[in-house]
Design a protein around this motif. Sequence first.
Motif, PDB file in Angstrom:
ATOM      1  N   ALA A 232       9.206   2.800   2.930  1.00  0.00           N
ATOM      2  CA  ALA A 232      10.379   2.142   2.335  1.00  0.00           C
ATOM      3  C   ALA A 232      11.286   3.171   1.672  1.00  0.00           C
ATOM      4  O   ALA A 232      12.513   3.098   1.783  1.00  0.00           O
ATOM      5  CB  ALA A 232       9.939   1.090   1.323  1.00  0.00           C
ATOM      6  N   ALA A 233      10.690   4.147   0.996  1.00  0.00           N
ATOM      7  CA  ALA A 233      11.488   5.191   0.345  1.00  0.00           C
ATOM      8  C   ALA A 233      12.290   5.973   1.377  1.00  0.00           C
ATOM      9  O   ALA A 233      13.481   6.222   1.184  1.00  0.00           O
ATOM     10  CB  ALA A 233      10.583   6.130  -0.446  1.00  0.00           C
ATOM     11  N   LEU A 234      11.652   6.353   2.458  1.00  0.00           N
ATOM     12  CA  LEU A 234      12.368   7.075   3.512  1.00  0.00           C
ATOM     13  C   LEU A 234      13.456   6.207   4.119  1.00  0.00           C
ATOM     14  O   LEU A 234      14.543   6.692   4.433  1.00  0.00           O
ATOM     15  CB  LEU A 234      11.394   7.569   4.581  1.00  0.00           C
ATOM     16  CG  LEU A 234      10.434   8.672   4.125  1.00  0.00           C
ATOM     17  CD1 LEU A 234       9.434   8.995   5.233  1.00  0.00           C
ATOM     18  CD2 LEU A 234      11.180   9.914   3.685  1.00  0.00           C
TER      19      LEU A 234
ATOM     20  N   VAL B 247       0.857  -1.182   0.000  1.00  0.00           N
ATOM     21  CA  VAL B 247       0.000   0.000   0.000  1.00  0.00           C
ATOM     22  C   VAL B 247       0.897   1.237   0.000  1.00  0.00           C
ATOM     23  O   VAL B 247       2.059   1.184   0.401  1.00  0.00           O
ATOM     24  CB  VAL B 247      -0.998   0.018   1.187  1.00  0.00           C
ATOM     25  CG1 VAL B 247      -2.070  -1.062   1.002  1.00  0.00           C
ATOM     26  CG2 VAL B 247      -0.302  -0.131   2.499  1.00  0.00           C
ATOM     27  N   THR B 248       0.352   2.338  -0.482  1.00  0.00           N
ATOM     28  CA  THR B 248       1.134   3.560  -0.648  1.00  0.00           C
ATOM     29  C   THR B 248       1.918   3.964   0.610  1.00  0.00           C
ATOM     30  O   THR B 248       3.098   4.292   0.511  1.00  0.00           O
ATOM     31  CB  THR B 248       0.231   4.707  -1.123  1.00  0.00           C
ATOM     32  OG1 THR B 248      -0.397   4.306  -2.349  1.00  0.00           O
ATOM     33  CG2 THR B 248       1.012   5.979  -1.356  1.00  0.00           C
ATOM     34  N   PRO B 249       1.298   3.944   1.814  1.00  0.00           N
ATOM     35  CA  PRO B 249       2.092   4.303   2.998  1.00  0.00           C
ATOM     36  C   PRO B 249       3.320   3.410   3.201  1.00  0.00           C
ATOM     37  O   PRO B 249       4.375   3.895   3.595  1.00  0.00           O
ATOM     38  CB  PRO B 249       1.098   4.161   4.149  1.00  0.00           C
ATOM     39  CG  PRO B 249      -0.232   4.400   3.514  1.00  0.00           C
ATOM     40  CD  PRO B 249      -0.117   3.759   2.154  1.00  0.00           C
ATOM     41  N   GLN B 250       3.195   2.112   2.894  1.00  0.00           N
ATOM     42  CA  GLN B 250       4.346   1.215   3.017  1.00  0.00           C
ATOM     43  C   GLN B 250       5.451   1.605   2.036  1.00  0.00           C
ATOM     44  O   GLN B 250       6.627   1.591   2.380  1.00  0.00           O
ATOM     45  CB  GLN B 250       3.926  -0.236   2.725  1.00  0.00           C
ATOM     46  CG  GLN B 250       3.062  -0.864   3.766  1.00  0.00           C
ATOM     47  CD  GLN B 250       2.561  -2.237   3.307  1.00  0.00           C
ATOM     48  OE1 GLN B 250       2.093  -2.387   2.182  1.00  0.00           O
ATOM     49  NE2 GLN B 250       2.671  -3.209   4.185  1.00  0.00           N
ATOM     50  N   VAL B 251       5.057   1.948   0.821  1.00  0.00           N
ATOM     51  CA  VAL B 251       6.040   2.342  -0.194  1.00  0.00           C
ATOM     52  C   VAL B 251       6.747   3.619   0.245  1.00  0.00           C
ATOM     53  O   VAL B 251       7.969   3.740   0.125  1.00  0.00           O
ATOM     54  CB  VAL B 251       5.371   2.511  -1.572  1.00  0.00           C
ATOM     55  CG1 VAL B 251       6.381   2.984  -2.607  1.00  0.00           C
ATOM     56  CG2 VAL B 251       4.721   1.212  -2.024  1.00  0.00           C
ATOM     57  N   CYS B 252       5.981   4.562   0.784  1.00  0.00           N
ATOM     58  CA  CYS B 252       6.586   5.820   1.250  1.00  0.00           C
ATOM     59  C   CYS B 252       7.542   5.577   2.414  1.00  0.00           C
ATOM     60  O   CYS B 252       8.619   6.174   2.467  1.00  0.00           O
ATOM     61  CB  CYS B 252       5.487   6.822   1.628  1.00  0.00           C
ATOM     62  SG  CYS B 252       4.551   7.410   0.195  1.00  0.00           S
TER      63      CYS B 252
ATOM     64  N   ARG C 122       6.553  12.284   3.607  1.00  0.00           N
ATOM     65  CA  ARG C 122       6.583  11.986   5.045  1.00  0.00           C
ATOM     66  C   ARG C 122       5.179  11.814   5.616  1.00  0.00           C
ATOM     67  O   ARG C 122       4.949  10.965   6.470  1.00  0.00           O
ATOM     68  CB  ARG C 122       7.363  13.068   5.785  1.00  0.00           C
ATOM     69  CG  ARG C 122       8.865  13.031   5.470  1.00  0.00           C
ATOM     70  CD  ARG C 122       9.675  13.997   6.312  1.00  0.00           C
ATOM     71  NE  ARG C 122       9.328  15.397   6.098  1.00  0.00           N
ATOM     72  CZ  ARG C 122       9.745  16.136   5.064  1.00  0.00           C
ATOM     73  NH1 ARG C 122      10.529  15.590   4.156  1.00  0.00           N
ATOM     74  NH2 ARG C 122       9.391  17.393   4.957  1.00  0.00           N
ATOM     75  N   ALA C 123       4.224  12.609   5.129  1.00  0.00           N
ATOM     76  CA  ALA C 123       2.845  12.496   5.616  1.00  0.00           C
ATOM     77  C   ALA C 123       2.240  11.150   5.235  1.00  0.00           C
ATOM     78  O   ALA C 123       1.626  10.479   6.070  1.00  0.00           O
ATOM     79  CB  ALA C 123       1.990  13.639   5.072  1.00  0.00           C
ATOM     80  N   LEU C 124       2.428  10.731   3.984  1.00  0.00           N
ATOM     81  CA  LEU C 124       1.901   9.433   3.568  1.00  0.00           C
ATOM     82  C   LEU C 124       2.594   8.299   4.314  1.00  0.00           C
ATOM     83  O   LEU C 124       1.967   7.307   4.681  1.00  0.00           O
ATOM     84  CB  LEU C 124       2.041   9.253   2.059  1.00  0.00           C
ATOM     85  CG  LEU C 124       1.034  10.031   1.211  1.00  0.00           C
ATOM     86  CD1 LEU C 124       1.443  10.007  -0.252  1.00  0.00           C
ATOM     87  CD2 LEU C 124      -0.362   9.496   1.384  1.00  0.00           C
ATOM     88  N   ALA C 125       3.895   8.443   4.548  1.00  0.00           N
ATOM     89  CA  ALA C 125       4.636   7.412   5.279  1.00  0.00           C
ATOM     90  C   ALA C 125       4.155   7.294   6.719  1.00  0.00           C
ATOM     91  O   ALA C 125       4.257   6.226   7.328  1.00  0.00           O
ATOM     92  CB  ALA C 125       6.130   7.719   5.253  1.00  0.00           C
TER      93      ALA C 125
ATOM     94  N   ARG D 240      21.596  -1.359  -5.233  1.00  0.00           N
ATOM     95  CA  ARG D 240      21.201  -2.389  -4.293  1.00  0.00           C
ATOM     96  C   ARG D 240      20.760  -1.778  -2.989  1.00  0.00           C
ATOM     97  O   ARG D 240      21.370  -0.809  -2.516  1.00  0.00           O
ATOM     98  CB  ARG D 240      22.363  -3.304  -3.988  1.00  0.00           C
ATOM     99  CG  ARG D 240      22.111  -4.707  -4.442  1.00  0.00           C
ATOM    100  CD  ARG D 240      23.257  -5.536  -4.079  1.00  0.00           C
ATOM    101  NE  ARG D 240      24.028  -5.667  -5.310  1.00  0.00           N
ATOM    102  CZ  ARG D 240      25.100  -6.373  -5.423  1.00  0.00           C
ATOM    103  NH1 ARG D 240      25.595  -6.982  -4.420  1.00  0.00           N
ATOM    104  NH2 ARG D 240      25.708  -6.462  -6.569  1.00  0.00           N
ATOM    105  N   PRO D 241      19.688  -2.293  -2.355  1.00  0.00           N
ATOM    106  CA  PRO D 241      19.286  -1.748  -1.070  1.00  0.00           C
ATOM    107  C   PRO D 241      20.339  -2.031  -0.008  1.00  0.00           C
ATOM    108  O   PRO D 241      21.045  -3.026  -0.068  1.00  0.00           O
ATOM    109  CB  PRO D 241      17.980  -2.470  -0.745  1.00  0.00           C
ATOM    110  CG  PRO D 241      17.965  -3.676  -1.606  1.00  0.00           C
ATOM    111  CD  PRO D 241      18.839  -3.400  -2.791  1.00  0.00           C
TER     112      PRO D 241
END
Length: 191
Positions: free
Chosen positions: A115-117, A108-113, A142-145, A188-189
């Motif tokens: 992960a990005a952070l 879901v979008t919050p999870q992706v955000c 940051r808000a979505l995360a 690579r992560p």
Amino acid sequence: MPSIPQPLVPGDDGSADASVAAALAAFAAGTADSTDVVSALSTARLLVPVVALLTESEVGEHGLRQEKESEMALPVLVGADGRKAVPAFTGTESLKLWRADARPMQAVTPQVCRAALGEEAAAVVIDVAGPVPFAIEGGMLRALASIGHVTAEGEGIQALLNGLAEHAEVTVARVTTPKSGFFRRFRRPKH
């Protein structure tokens, strides 16, 4: 041995969420703004690409170089200015436009955000190769995360509004082409 997670949406056919596709199309047409897109994305299922990276090769018995070992990795886009972004896709069609060999992982979008952070990325770029690229960055990222586990649409929107109150400098930028903001390059992560 690591376990394979169960899909968020069993039986998912890989289609883009209708409300997200409509919001992105309206945004591209100029009849909606970025908040309409973010509202649709706040509770949406996205597909995060996972790609195989060759870590070791060998020469086979016929004298040809072949894969010996590889790892699965989350690609990271790197912009011309050096900022990193995590790519995510609304559906399998937009993922194939970008990279046909990538494998989709539901999130879901919050999870992706989040992960990005965690990857110290400056943005999440939705559908980087089209049909409508859209970047989430800055305070909006940051808000979505900050949205917790989303169980209902109303809860997702309320958490988003609460997150926006905490991040007054919210920005959402449109990416008109992959070359204008972010381009394809993989890292690579960190583990």
